[in-house]
Write a protein that holds these residues in place. Structure first.
Motif, PDB file in Angstrom:
ATOM      1  N   ARG A 130       6.487  -1.556   2.454  1.00 26.56           N
ATOM      2  CA  ARG A 130       6.015  -0.795   1.295  1.00 26.56           C
ATOM      3  C   ARG A 130       7.062  -0.854   0.192  1.00 26.56           C
ATOM      4  NH1 ARG A 130       3.839   4.875   3.282  1.00 26.56           N
ATOM      5  NH2 ARG A 130       4.334   5.329   1.137  1.00 26.56           N
ATOM      6  N   CYS A 160      -1.843   4.420   1.722  1.00 20.23           N
ATOM      7  CA  CYS A 160      -2.150   4.521   3.141  1.00 20.23           C
ATOM      8  C   CYS A 160      -3.241   5.549   3.432  1.00 20.23           C
ATOM      9  CB  CYS A 160      -0.900   4.860   3.954  1.00 20.23           C
ATOM     10  SG  CYS A 160       0.119   3.436   4.196  1.00 20.23           S
ATOM     11  N   ASP A 199       0.845  -1.200   0.000  1.00 23.16           N
ATOM     12  CA  ASP A 199       0.000   0.000   0.000  1.00 23.16           C
ATOM     13  C   ASP A 199       0.877   1.245   0.000  1.00 23.16           C
ATOM     14  OD1 ASP A 199      -1.909   1.888   0.293  1.00 23.16           O
ATOM     15  OD2 ASP A 199      -2.695   1.168   2.217  1.00 23.16           O
ATOM     16  N   ILE A 238      -1.038  -1.081  -4.568  1.00 24.20           N
ATOM     17  CA  ILE A 238      -1.966   0.050  -4.573  1.00 24.20           C
ATOM     18  C   ILE A 238      -1.141   1.335  -4.752  1.00 24.20           C
ATOM     19  CG2 ILE A 238      -3.770   1.246  -3.284  1.00 24.20           C
ATOM     20  CD1 ILE A 238      -4.156  -1.334  -1.658  1.00 24.20           C
ATOM     21  N   SER A 240      -7.645   3.211   0.694  1.00 23.35           N
ATOM     22  CA  SER A 240      -6.833   2.012   0.451  1.00 23.35           C
ATOM     23  C   SER A 240      -7.002   1.013   1.596  1.00 23.35           C
ATOM     24  CB  SER A 240      -5.360   2.381   0.256  1.00 23.35           C
ATOM     25  OG  SER A 240      -4.792   2.827   1.456  1.00 23.35           O
ATOM     26  N   ARG A 241      -7.109   1.529   2.824  1.00 29.73           N
ATOM     27  CA  ARG A 241      -7.332   0.624   3.955  1.00 29.73           C
ATOM     28  C   ARG A 241      -8.679  -0.087   3.829  1.00 29.73           C
ATOM     29  NH1 ARG A 241      -4.144   4.206   6.872  1.00 29.73           N
ATOM     30  NH2 ARG A 241      -5.880   5.564   7.380  1.00 29.73           N
TER      31      ARG A 241
END
Lengths: 366, 308
Positions: A80, A56, A53, A100, A60-61
């Motif tokens: 990451r 963040c 991700d 992402i 996205s979460r």
């Protein structure tokens, strides 16, 4: 007529006295349906997914949460770093990695088109395709304007709906197919072995010096296994109904009607094999060979549409192909005779040809 | 009328001539024996007679029907007992009998008196699976099943092979009974001593019939003087005896030795002297005897073997 009755009586006494074959006839469907339908599944569970991700953001979460709650995924923690994620796939700790991008949240809110990247371990092509499909459908579900790229963007944004088997329950797909195998094993294998056993023991010679005519002998041999195979189909359908909640949407008499004709072809094949073998070992091997070829091409495991054209040509004479078709169409889709008649026509022709060859061959060798 | 007429019959398996121009006639009511060593072609001949095999040339008529064209008519009229037990071992004695009666359109009840002699020994085991019977009992069941439709001709392929001595004698007694009920019997065997039990015998070797005669007739055809010799340990002198100048052949016959002499002037005295000369000591019991059918067969079989 009386002689056929005497032969049938003898055959049934022998079958019901056989302490090995009889239990197998009834244990086989239970074991095959329970084990095979559950084990030979193409459903993916516990896909090990590493999510990188870069964004963040709350959006996205939210997407990651979707994967966390799905029973199909196990999320593998990763830093990451796309490189680290690839390393995880290399080492086998992850099946796929979803990347992402850092603009994901912002773009989602602005309804711009978003591109996510999915890296999949494609050593097993089937599971890779499934992972791609599952993952993109979850992403699409979360953000309709998102696209998942597999290396290069190929996936369309079309939504998929599966008719006749809406939850894509693989068992519902497998069970009708396994019923076909069961009926064929009883029809083809048992008939062939039974006749060869008489050859092996020499009892066929004793029969040959009696006034019993070949057609009487053949009818006496085929009817018992025809009846048992149909009983086996019924038994299998009951198990499928009770255990897998399989709903037969089509007409059951029509299904049995087809099975009855199909079995003439299967029994005839068994008879042909028995005339070419002199012991049970040979006939088992031959039956296994034919069964495997017919089965592989019949579309039990892989759709026939994706097979090469020679395979589709071969399937025109493959009785298992038609039975597989009819079983699925009738059980899952509820097709009636107006849809199924080409299959009925084909299997009737095959059955007639096979049984004529079988009788000719039997007469010649005895 | 000949019940079985075998004419110029030949059959080959590849290069091997199993039967070579065989001619045999079996008359109605006869107990006819086909005698020959293993591999002589007996089973091939029987399989042709029972319509299970077609000959290459020549023909066989059974009850006037040709085995090639009228095999259906023959199958209804003959009873066949193959060399290997081929009844259903998972069916009981009773079920086997009912089955074989049924396929001939007969019932056990209507022909019971014919098989009573055989079957009364089996009756206590009638609910036992055929596969669980002893060897002798299996033979009797097979015989019962071959007879249950009252055939005109009964054909047996080596019924006494692998059967103990008592059962062998029992079986021959049963065959007499069956013959006396008016059934013609065609039986093959590898045991020469059983030839004496038959009305007439065909001696067969390497696919050729060496002769057809009554056991007595065969014995009379023996052309040489024959001596029966008994002495302790005589078998160890066999090589030396065979080297004697008047020895046509010498072979053990039970515990005795049969000596075939080429010299018509041979007497027990001259032979005794010769035996003493080669070192045979102690009591030597020698007498001249009439040849039996077995002596004739041994002579014929050895000569035929030397010829080819």
């Amino acid at each position: 007529m009386k002689k056929i009755f005497i032969l049938l009586q003898k055959e049934f006494i022998q079958i019901f006295r056989n302490k090995t074959i009889l239990p197998i006839i009834f244990v086989l469907p239970v074991v095959q349906l329970l084990i095979l339908a559950n084990a030979a599944t193409q459903e993916m569970k516990n896909i090990k997914l590493a999510i990188v991700d870069y964004d963040c953001s709350p959006e996205s979460r939210g997407l990651i949460e979707k994967f966390t709650f799905s029973k199909f995924y196990a999320i593998i923690p990763v830093e990451r770093s796309t490189k680290k994620a690839i390393k995880l796939i290399d080492m086998g700790y992850a099946d796929a990695a979803l990347i992402i991008p850092n603009s994901f949240g912002a773009m989602a809110n602005r309804s711009e088109s978003i591109k996510l990247q999915l890296l999949t371990n494609a050593i097993n092509i089937t599971s890779a395709a499934l992972i791609n499909r599952y993952t993109s459908s979850i992403v699409l579900d979360y953000a309709t304007n998102a696209t998942v790229e597999f290396g290069k963007p190929t996936i369309s944004q079309a939504s998929i709906r599966h008719w006749y088997n809406p939850t894509l329950d693989y068992k519902l797909y497998m069970v009708p197919g396994i019923l076909v195998i069961l009926v064929t094993i009883v029809g083809m294998f048992l008939t062939a072995i039974n006749i060869v056993r008489e050859k092996e023991l020499g009892t066929i010679e004793q029969i040959n010096v009696t006034p019993i005519k070949p057609y009487q002998f053949i009818i006496g041999k085929l009817i018992p296994f025809w009846v048992i195979a149909l009983a086996e189909l019924m038994f299998g359908l009951v198990i499928a109904r009770v255990v897998f909640n399989l709903n037969i949407t089509g007409s059951i008499p029509l299904l049995f009607g087809f099975a009855a004709i199909y079995l003439i072809a299967a029994l005839g094949l068994g008879l042909i094999l028995s005339t070419s073998a002199s012991n049970q070992q040979q006939v088992m091997f031959m039956a296994f060979f034919f069964m495997t070829v017919f089965l592989m091409l019949s579309g039990l495991f892989t759709p026939t549409e994706s097979m090469p054209s020679w395979a589709n040509w071969f399937n025109k004479i493959n009785p298992l192909f038609y039975f597989m078709n009819v079983n699925r169409m009738l059980i899952l889709k509820g097709s009636d005779f107006s849809n199924l008649w080409p299959n009925f026509l084909a299997i009737s022709i095959i059955a007639t040809v096979v049984i004529i060859i079988a009788i000719k061959r039997y007469k010649k060798t005895s | 009328m000949s019940y079985i007429e075998i004419s110029n019959l030949s059959k080959s398996y590849g290069k091997i001539k199993a039967l070579n121009n065989v001619n045999i006639n079996v008359d109605a009511g006869e107990l006819f024996g086909l005698i020959g060593p293993d591999g002589a072609g007996k089973s091939t001949l029987i399989r042709i007679v029972t319509t299970l095999l077609l000959p290459d040339s020549g023909y066989v008529n059974v009850l006037g029907y040709n085995t090639r064209e009228d095999y259906k008519k023959i199958r209804g009229e003959i009873g066949y007992m193959p060399a290997v037990f081929s009844l259903y071992s998972d069916l009981t004695v009773q079920e086997n009998l009912d089955f074989f009666a049924g396929v001939f359109g007969a019932t056990v009840a209507e022909n019971y008196n014919l098989i009573r002699g055989v079957y009364h020994m089996l009756e206590p085991f009638k609910n036992r699976p055929a596969g669980k019977l002893s060897g002798g009992m299996k033979q009797k069941l097979a015989l019962s099943c071959a007879l249950i439709h009252r055939p005109k001709v009964l054909i047996l392929d080596e019924p006494t092979t692998g059967v103990d001595a008592v059962s062998r004698r029992e079986l021959w007694e049963l065959l007499y009974d069956i013959k006396h009920q008016g059934i013609t019997i065609f039986v093959s065997t590898a045991y020469m001593d059983e030839a004496k039990q038959c009305d007439r015998v065909a001696l067969i070797q390497k696919g050729r019939v060496l002769g057809v005669n009554s056991p007595h007739g065969f014995a009379q055809m023996f052309p040489h003087k024959l001596y029966d010799v008994y002495a302790d340990g005589i078998w160890s002198f066999l090589d030396k005896i065979r080297a004697l100048d008047t020895c046509k052949s010498a072979y053990m016959f039970g515990s005795n030795l049969h000596y075939v002499s080429t010299d018509d002037a041979e007497t027990t005295e001259t032979l005794t002297n010769k035996l003493h000369q080669i070192g045979l000591s102690g009591d030597v019991d020698i007498k001249q005897i009439n040849a039996g059918i077995e002596d004739y067969f041994i002579r014929q079989l050895t000569e035929n073997a030397e010829l080819s």
